[in-house]
Design a protein around this motif. Structure first.
Motif, PDB file in Angstrom:
ATOM      1  N   PRO A   1     -24.497  24.004  22.131  1.00  0.00           N
ATOM      2  CA  PRO A   1     -25.032  22.656  21.890  1.00  0.00           C
ATOM      3  C   PRO A   1     -24.239  21.579  22.621  1.00  0.00           C
ATOM      4  CG  PRO A   1     -24.817  23.882  19.833  1.00  0.00           C
ATOM      5  CD  PRO A   1     -24.092  24.680  20.871  1.00  0.00           C
ATOM      6  N   LEU A   2     -24.973  20.612  23.183  1.00  0.00           N
ATOM      7  CA  LEU A   2     -24.355  19.424  23.735  1.00  0.00           C
ATOM      8  C   LEU A   2     -24.042  18.456  22.597  1.00  0.00           C
ATOM      9  CD1 LEU A   2     -26.161  20.694  26.073  1.00  0.00           C
ATOM     10  CD2 LEU A   2     -26.199  18.399  27.047  1.00  0.00           C
ATOM     11  N   SER A   3     -23.260  17.436  22.876  1.00  0.00           N
ATOM     12  CA  SER A   3     -22.934  16.449  21.858  1.00  0.00           C
ATOM     13  C   SER A   3     -24.176  15.689  21.415  1.00  0.00           C
ATOM     14  CB  SER A   3     -21.895  15.461  22.394  1.00  0.00           C
ATOM     15  OG  SER A   3     -22.401  14.765  23.512  1.00  0.00           O
ATOM     16  N   ILE A   4     -24.185  15.251  20.162  1.00  0.00           N
ATOM     17  CA  ILE A   4     -25.179  14.278  19.714  1.00  0.00           C
ATOM     18  C   ILE A   4     -24.854  12.970  20.418  1.00  0.00           C
ATOM     19  CG2 ILE A   4     -26.017  12.973  17.727  1.00  0.00           C
ATOM     20  CD1 ILE A   4     -25.337  15.417  15.997  1.00  0.00           C
ATOM     21  N   GLN A   5     -25.877  12.297  20.956  1.00  0.00           N
ATOM     22  CA  GLN A   5     -25.610  11.108  21.754  1.00  0.00           C
ATOM     23  C   GLN A   5     -26.776  10.142  21.714  1.00  0.00           C
ATOM     24  OE1 GLN A   5     -26.230  12.556  26.248  1.00  0.00           O
ATOM     25  NE2 GLN A   5     -24.892  13.936  25.069  1.00  0.00           N
ATOM     26  N   VAL A   6     -26.495   8.932  22.197  1.00  0.00           N
ATOM     27  CA  VAL A   6     -27.500   7.896  22.313  1.00  0.00           C
ATOM     28  C   VAL A   6     -27.219   7.120  23.587  1.00  0.00           C
ATOM     29  CG1 VAL A   6     -26.235   6.100  21.032  1.00  0.00           C
ATOM     30  CG2 VAL A   6     -28.737   6.109  21.018  1.00  0.00           C
ATOM     31  N   HIS A   7     -28.260   6.548  24.177  1.00  0.00           N
ATOM     32  CA  HIS A   7     -28.112   5.766  25.398  1.00  0.00           C
ATOM     33  C   HIS A   7     -28.546   4.326  25.133  1.00  0.00           C
ATOM     34  CE1 HIS A   7     -27.520   9.646  27.157  1.00  0.00           C
ATOM     35  NE2 HIS A   7     -28.776   9.997  27.039  1.00  0.00           N
ATOM     36  N   PRO A   8     -27.920   3.369  25.812  1.00  0.00           N
ATOM     37  CA  PRO A   8     -28.255   1.962  25.581  1.00  0.00           C
ATOM     38  C   PRO A   8     -29.524   1.543  26.302  1.00  0.00           C
ATOM     39  CG  PRO A   8     -26.587   2.124  27.280  1.00  0.00           C
ATOM     40  CD  PRO A   8     -26.821   3.530  26.785  1.00  0.00           C
ATOM     41  N   SER A   9     -30.085   0.423  25.860  1.00  0.00           N
ATOM     42  CA  SER A   9     -31.148  -0.225  26.619  1.00  0.00           C
ATOM     43  C   SER A   9     -30.536  -0.878  27.851  1.00  0.00           C
ATOM     44  CB  SER A   9     -31.831  -1.289  25.766  1.00  0.00           C
ATOM     45  OG  SER A   9     -30.935  -2.378  25.527  1.00  0.00           O
TER      46      SER A   9
ATOM     47  N   ALA B   1     -24.640  23.621   2.700  1.00  0.00           N
ATOM     48  CA  ALA B   1     -25.801  23.944   3.538  1.00  0.00           C
ATOM     49  C   ALA B   1     -25.826  25.413   3.908  1.00  0.00           C
ATOM     50  CB  ALA B   1     -25.781  23.071   4.790  1.00  0.00           C
ATOM     51  N   ALA B   2     -24.654  25.998   4.129  1.00  0.00           N
ATOM     52  CA  ALA B   2     -24.581  27.408   4.524  1.00  0.00           C
ATOM     53  C   ALA B   2     -25.081  28.335   3.422  1.00  0.00           C
ATOM     54  CB  ALA B   2     -23.144  27.765   4.900  1.00  0.00           C
ATOM     55  N   SER B   3     -24.940  27.915   2.182  1.00  0.00           N
ATOM     56  CA  SER B   3     -25.343  28.775   1.066  1.00  0.00           C
ATOM     57  C   SER B   3     -26.663  28.340   0.430  1.00  0.00           C
ATOM     58  CB  SER B   3     -24.247  28.785  -0.007  1.00  0.00           C
ATOM     59  OG  SER B   3     -24.000  27.466  -0.479  1.00  0.00           O
ATOM     60  N   ALA B   4     -27.240  27.255   0.906  1.00  0.00           N
ATOM     61  CA  ALA B   4     -28.478  26.731   0.306  1.00  0.00           C
ATOM     62  C   ALA B   4     -29.675  27.617   0.632  1.00  0.00           C
ATOM     63  CB  ALA B   4     -28.729  25.313   0.796  1.00  0.00           C
TER      64      ALA B   4
ATOM     65  N   LEU C   1     -31.068  24.793   8.336  1.00  0.00           N
ATOM     66  CA  LEU C   1     -29.876  25.332   7.695  1.00  0.00           C
ATOM     67  C   LEU C   1     -29.208  26.399   8.567  1.00  0.00           C
ATOM     68  CD1 LEU C   1     -31.230  25.536   4.042  1.00  0.00           C
ATOM     69  CD2 LEU C   1     -29.724  23.800   5.028  1.00  0.00           C
ATOM     70  N   ALA C   2     -30.009  27.201   9.260  1.00  0.00           N
ATOM     71  CA  ALA C   2     -29.435  28.184  10.185  1.00  0.00           C
ATOM     72  C   ALA C   2     -28.701  27.481  11.317  1.00  0.00           C
ATOM     73  CB  ALA C   2     -30.540  29.083  10.741  1.00  0.00           C
ATOM     74  N   LEU C   3     -29.256  26.383  11.817  1.00  0.00           N
ATOM     75  CA  LEU C   3     -28.565  25.630  12.866  1.00  0.00           C
ATOM     76  C   LEU C   3     -27.251  25.066  12.357  1.00  0.00           C
ATOM     77  CD1 LEU C   3     -28.497  24.414  15.705  1.00  0.00           C
ATOM     78  CD2 LEU C   3     -29.772  22.450  14.802  1.00  0.00           C
ATOM     79  N   THR C   4     -27.222  24.625  11.106  1.00  0.00           N
ATOM     80  CA  THR C   4     -25.971  24.133  10.532  1.00  0.00           C
ATOM     81  C   THR C   4     -24.882  25.187  10.604  1.00  0.00           C
ATOM     82  OG1 THR C   4     -27.167  22.677   9.012  1.00  0.00           O
ATOM     83  CG2 THR C   4     -24.896  23.189   8.446  1.00  0.00           C
TER      84      THR C   4
ATOM     85  N   ALA D   1     -19.446  26.664  16.236  1.00  0.00           N
ATOM     86  CA  ALA D   1     -19.053  26.075  17.514  1.00  0.00           C
ATOM     87  C   ALA D   1     -18.148  24.868  17.353  1.00  0.00           C
ATOM     88  CB  ALA D   1     -20.305  25.675  18.291  1.00  0.00           C
ATOM     89  N   TYR D   2     -18.374  24.077  16.290  1.00  0.00           N
ATOM     90  CA  TYR D   2     -17.630  22.824  16.082  1.00  0.00           C
ATOM     91  C   TYR D   2     -17.202  22.739  14.620  1.00  0.00           C
ATOM     92  CZ  TYR D   2     -19.925  21.516  20.474  1.00  0.00           C
ATOM     93  OH  TYR D   2     -20.379  21.484  21.771  1.00  0.00           O
ATOM     94  N   PRO D   3     -16.196  23.529  14.198  1.00  0.00           N
ATOM     95  CA  PRO D   3     -15.820  23.577  12.781  1.00  0.00           C
ATOM     96  C   PRO D   3     -15.525  22.186  12.205  1.00  0.00           C
ATOM     97  CG  PRO D   3     -14.669  25.273  14.019  1.00  0.00           C
ATOM     98  CD  PRO D   3     -15.357  24.401  15.030  1.00  0.00           C
ATOM     99  N   ALA D   4     -16.189  21.888  11.098  1.00  0.00           N
ATOM    100  CA  ALA D   4     -15.964  20.656  10.340  1.00  0.00           C
ATOM    101  C   ALA D   4     -16.242  19.387  11.131  1.00  0.00           C
ATOM    102  CB  ALA D   4     -14.545  20.618   9.779  1.00  0.00           C
ATOM    103  N   ASP D   5     -17.011  19.481  12.173  1.00  0.00           N
ATOM    104  CA  ASP D   5     -17.380  18.288  12.939  1.00  0.00           C
ATOM    105  C   ASP D   5     -18.415  17.494  12.144  1.00  0.00           C
ATOM    106  OD1 ASP D   5     -18.951  16.627  14.893  1.00  0.00           O
ATOM    107  OD2 ASP D   5     -17.559  17.525  16.314  1.00  0.00           O
ATOM    108  N   PRO D   6     -18.242  16.184  11.998  1.00  0.00           N
ATOM    109  CA  PRO D   6     -19.230  15.398  11.232  1.00  0.00           C
ATOM    110  C   PRO D   6     -20.619  15.429  11.841  1.00  0.00           C
ATOM    111  CG  PRO D   6     -17.676  13.957  12.378  1.00  0.00           C
ATOM    112  CD  PRO D   6     -17.123  15.342  12.464  1.00  0.00           C
ATOM    113  N   GLY D   7     -20.705  15.709  13.142  1.00  0.00           N
ATOM    114  CA  GLY D   7     -22.005  15.808  13.776  1.00  0.00           C
ATOM    115  C   GLY D   7     -22.868  16.913  13.199  1.00  0.00           C
ATOM    116  N   ILE D   8     -22.273  17.918  12.574  1.00  0.00           N
ATOM    117  CA  ILE D   8     -23.053  18.988  11.946  1.00  0.00           C
ATOM    118  C   ILE D   8     -23.946  18.405  10.861  1.00  0.00           C
ATOM    119  CG2 ILE D   8     -22.935  21.158  10.666  1.00  0.00           C
ATOM    120  CD1 ILE D   8     -20.094  21.525  11.864  1.00  0.00           C
ATOM    121  N   VAL D   9     -23.389  17.464  10.111  1.00  0.00           N
ATOM    122  CA  VAL D   9     -24.157  16.856   9.026  1.00  0.00           C
ATOM    123  C   VAL D   9     -25.114  15.808   9.584  1.00  0.00           C
ATOM    124  CG1 VAL D   9     -24.039  15.799   6.752  1.00  0.00           C
ATOM    125  CG2 VAL D   9     -22.177  17.282   7.527  1.00  0.00           C
TER     126      VAL D   9
END
Length: 384
Positions: A85-93, A196-199, A208-211, A217-225
């Motif tokens: 996975p690439l990073s979650i991101q946003v681009h400006p206007s 989420a892993a046990s839900a 949930l599988a993606l979580t 890949a990114y343990p405890a990264d807030p982007g997971i949530v």
């Protein structure tokens, strides 16, 4: 003129070691191959094979003086191969980019600094079309009621309840994402991810599988949530999404053709060890829930279609295999082969053959561009 151009893959860590090599019909190098850039962006300009020994960012200004073509392309065409996975991101206007770039220039922030948000003063809308059988992405924020239903399935752990409380208040998604990226403790993120892993929620099985996969890949990264709040999209081959300014997104897995405005402005929102400017990110994100931003092509000539998001920077033509095709060009174009072998012919009679992964620069005087139908080709060009 029709002139061959080429470039070498960029070895970002998230790249696939096989997808681009398989497309081009060669042995993998063993290294990750993430993107191949076909354009004049100074970060990785394509090589022009006309005997001049120039890259496209050098060739275009010279051609502008001789032939009246633009000195720069308004778009950048890429092959993108996500093995992780690439990073979650946003681009400006455009307006946000102009203001942010000027602000950081005035503050003296080096353009190559890790904390720099705006590398240039342009926006970066983008379209990606799936080339692999499936292409997985996160795109935009899910309907709020459905997201609340998902979070309700995670149980009553204290961190889950803290997330639930934020999603039930005013400006819910801004509040939740701001807390996840800027206020939540690592232990709270882990608690939500573990829940989420046990839900068990069959209607959200893929999310949930993606979580679980993202946590590997990114343990405890807030982007997971953060990803749990987003639309999970699985494109079939030939399907596309359009990501305008303000839309949170991340490409997760697969091979695609990507076209974007010529910019390098990226603000990240998780799934990355890189700098996250939470306040600036929250000022750019469009927090309105929406359906996934699918972009459907429209017919554009003989055996041809075009992905046209209605912006001036770019459109992406598509010539299908199996029958001769023809597409009108808007300015300087780049044709990229993705299947079979295709002979392209311009209006002057100039011809060039492209195989998967090979590209050609096409000057505007060669419009309309015709294909013999031997293979499949995407054609990048300025927008309407």
């Amino acid at each position: 003129m029709l002139i061959a151009i080429s470039n070498t893959p960029r070895d970002y860590a998230w790249g696939s070691p096989t997808l681009i090599a398989d497309l081009e019909g060669r042995e993998p190098t063993g290294a990750p191959e993430a993107e191949v850039w076909f354009g004049d962006h100074p970060g990785s300009p394509a090589e022009v094979h006309d005997g001049s020994d120039r890259t496209l960012d050098e060739w275009l200004p010279a051609a502008a003086a001789e032939q009246g073509v633009p000195e720069k392309l308004p778009y950048l065409l890429k092959l993108l191969a996500a093995g992780a996975p690439l990073s979650i991101q946003v681009h400006p206007s455009k307006e946000q980019a102009v203001e942010g770039f000027a602000r950081e220039e005035k503050a003296g922030v080096p353009r190559d600094a890790g904390e720099r948000n705006y590398k240039d003063d342009n926006h970066k809308p983008e379209v990606i079309v799936a080339l692999s059988d499936t292409f997985t992405a996160l795109a935009g924020l899910r309907d709020l009621e459905r997201t609340r239903t998902l979070v309700d399935a995670l149980g009553d752990a204290p961190a889950v309840q803290a997330l639930r409380d934020r999603l039930s208040g005013d400006d819910a998604l801004r509040s939740a994402i701001g807390w996840l990226l800027g206020g939540a403790e690592r232990a709270e993120i882990e608690e939500i991810v573990d829940a989420a892993a046990s839900a068990e929620a069959p209607q959200f099985a893929a999310e949930l599988a993606l979580t679980r996969s993202l946590h590997s890949a990114y343990p405890a990264d807030p982007g997971i949530v953060v990803a749990l709040l987003m639309n999970l999209v699985e494109l079939r081959r030939g399907e596309a999404i359009f990501v305008p300014a303000g839309v949170l997104h991340a490409y997760v897995a697969g091979l695609g053709v990507e076209i974007m405005a010529a910019s390098d402005n990226v603000l990240r929102g998780g799934l990355t060890p890189k700098h996250i400017d939470v306040e600036e990110l929250l000022g750019l994100v469009d927090f309105r829930p929406a359906e996934p931003p699918f972009l459907r092509p429209v017919a554009a000539g003989e055996n041809a279609e075009i992905f046209a998001p209605g912006i001036i920077d770019f459109a992406l033509g598509h010539l299908e295999a199996g029958a001769p095709g023809r597409v009108d060009l808007r300015g300087v174009a780049i044709a990229l082969g993705v299947a079979g072998e295709t002979v392209l012919t311009g209006s002057s009679g100039a011809r060039i053959a492209v195989r998967p992964g090979q590209a050609a620069l096409v000057t505007p005087d060669e419009s309309p561009l015709a294909s013999d139908g031997g293979g499949e080709v995407f054609v990048a060009m300025p927008g309407a």
